[in-house]
Write an enzyme that holds these catalytic residues in place. Structure first.
Site, PDB file in Angstrom:
ATOM      1  CG  HIS A   1      -3.529  -1.393  -2.559  1.00  0.00           C
ATOM      2  ND1 HIS A   1      -4.026  -0.144  -2.301  1.00  0.00           N
ATOM      3  CD2 HIS A   1      -3.250  -1.955  -1.354  1.00  0.00           C
ATOM      4  CE1 HIS A   1      -4.048   0.057  -0.993  1.00  0.00           C
ATOM      5  NE2 HIS A   1      -3.584  -1.031  -0.405  1.00  0.00           N
TER       6      HIS A   1
ATOM      7  CD  GLU B   1      -5.672   2.126  -5.002  1.00  0.00           C
ATOM      8  OE1 GLU B   1      -6.053   3.316  -4.931  1.00  0.00           O
ATOM      9  OE2 GLU B   1      -4.742   1.670  -4.286  1.00  0.00           O
TER      10      GLU B   1
ATOM     11  CB  SER C   1      -0.914   0.012   1.241  1.00  0.00           C
ATOM     12  OG  SER C   1      -0.130  -0.016   2.430  1.00  0.00           O
TER      13      SER C   1
ATOM     14  CG  ASN D   1      -3.557   4.101   1.201  1.00  0.00           C
ATOM     15  OD1 ASN D   1      -4.588   4.262   1.858  1.00  0.00           O
ATOM     16  ND2 ASN D   1      -2.936   2.943   1.151  1.00  0.00           N
TER      17      ASN D   1
END
Length: 314
Positions: free
Chosen positions: A170, A182, A149, A220
């Site tokens: 991800h 992702e 991540s 993120n």
């Protein structure tokens, strides 16, 4: 004539190999490295959608705990999904579990896999060592993917000789419930690899989105600075953490406030991500370290998993 024939056969063989590599990989066999919450969740959803899965970790007792966790989660899914047909629910659980085998030796199980998904500790050196080793044993067509991540996918891929068959994949916690994945493209990732991973993501019931290999990818990259801004608001004494959480839930419609989310994710994880990004881009104000966050981590108050973070938990 025999020489010409041999040359022709070699050319055909070479062309056939190139053609095979150019085609999308239909992922049927998945190897998941790391059986924590993320790894076991990925293994669960892959097995539940008809894939053969090998779950790998360092010790048998760790794998046993993961198998129990998967079984408990599957029973919850079955109870809801097959509420009117408990027998079908039992069969679903049994079939899914039978599709998952375990191993403590990653190198010995990747020779016939289509996809390796790594979900181990967020440490570049450890990931590089793992993939460098697996690269020697995996089949030519095998795609490698990291569930990191916070680390650069390119930096991990460079440890292998298959940069064109390497990407980020991800997932989000809890994997069985969260629909997003992702798919991260490095400058070397081939289009066929991306297409194969998108197809796989859809097959396991996820919604894939693309992103280049930028820090934090999409979610993120937006989420972590938001969380840090909330902490800075609190550090300055502009508002209490309780009021900040309430404000974002009632005013922005978020299911959790930033401090609740930080405690849920883990303060050590948040600090690790922030420190890594700050190292890459020290002048970026969004990535500046937080004194309050650092203090709590130093005191081992890591959030919900530790019983205390920004809030206390019984």
């Amino acid at each position: 004539m025999a020489f010409v024939t041999r040359q022709f056969i070699r050319a055909l063989s070479s062309s056939s190999t190139a053609s095979a590599l150019a085609k999308k990989i239909v992922v049927k066999h998945v190897t998941v490295i790391g059986s924590g919450l993320m790894g076991s969740g990925i293994a669960q959803v892959a097995a539940a959608t008809g894939h053969t899965v090998v779950l790998v970790d360092q010790a048998e007792n760790i794998l046993e705990k993961s198998q129990k966790r998967i079984e408990e989660n599957l029973k919850k899914v079955a109870k809801k999904k097959f509420a009117e047909n408990p027998k079908a629910g039992e069969e679903f659980v049994e079939k899914t579990l039978s599709s998952i085998s375990t191993s403590t030796d990653a190198a010995s199980v990747v020779h016939s896999t289509d996809l390796v998904v790594e979900a181990i500790v967020e440490n570049l050196k450890v990931k590089n060592e793992l993939f460098k080793r697996l690269d020697k044993f995996a089949a030519e067509h095998t795609i490698f993917a990291s569930n990191t991540s916070s680390l650069q996918i390119t930096s991990i891929a460079n440890a292998t000789t298959r940069q064109d068959r390497f990407a980020g994949l991800h997932f989000f916690n809890p994997v069985p419930l969260m629909k997003l994945v992702e798919v991260i493209k490095t400058p070397m990732t081939s289009q066929k690899t991306l297409e194969s991973l998108v197809d796989f993501s859809k097959t396991i019931g996820k919604h894939p989105v693309f992103c280049k290999d930028t820090p934090g990818f999409i979610v993120n990259h937006l989420l972590v600075p938001y969380l840090l801004q909330a902490v800075r608001l609190y550090e300055r004494g502009d508002a209490s953490k309780e009021d900040i959480d309430i404000a974002m839930k009632l005013g922005a419609g978020y299911p959790m406030g930033p401090f609740e989310l930080l405690d849920y994710v883990g303060l050590d994880t948040a600090k690790f991500i922030t420190d890594g990004w700050h190292e890459l881009d020290p002048q970026n104000p969004a990535f500046q370290p937080s004194p309050a966050l650092n203090k709590l981590v130093a005191e081992k108050k890591l959030g919900k998993k530790a019983g205390e973070g920004f809030y206390k938990y019984k």
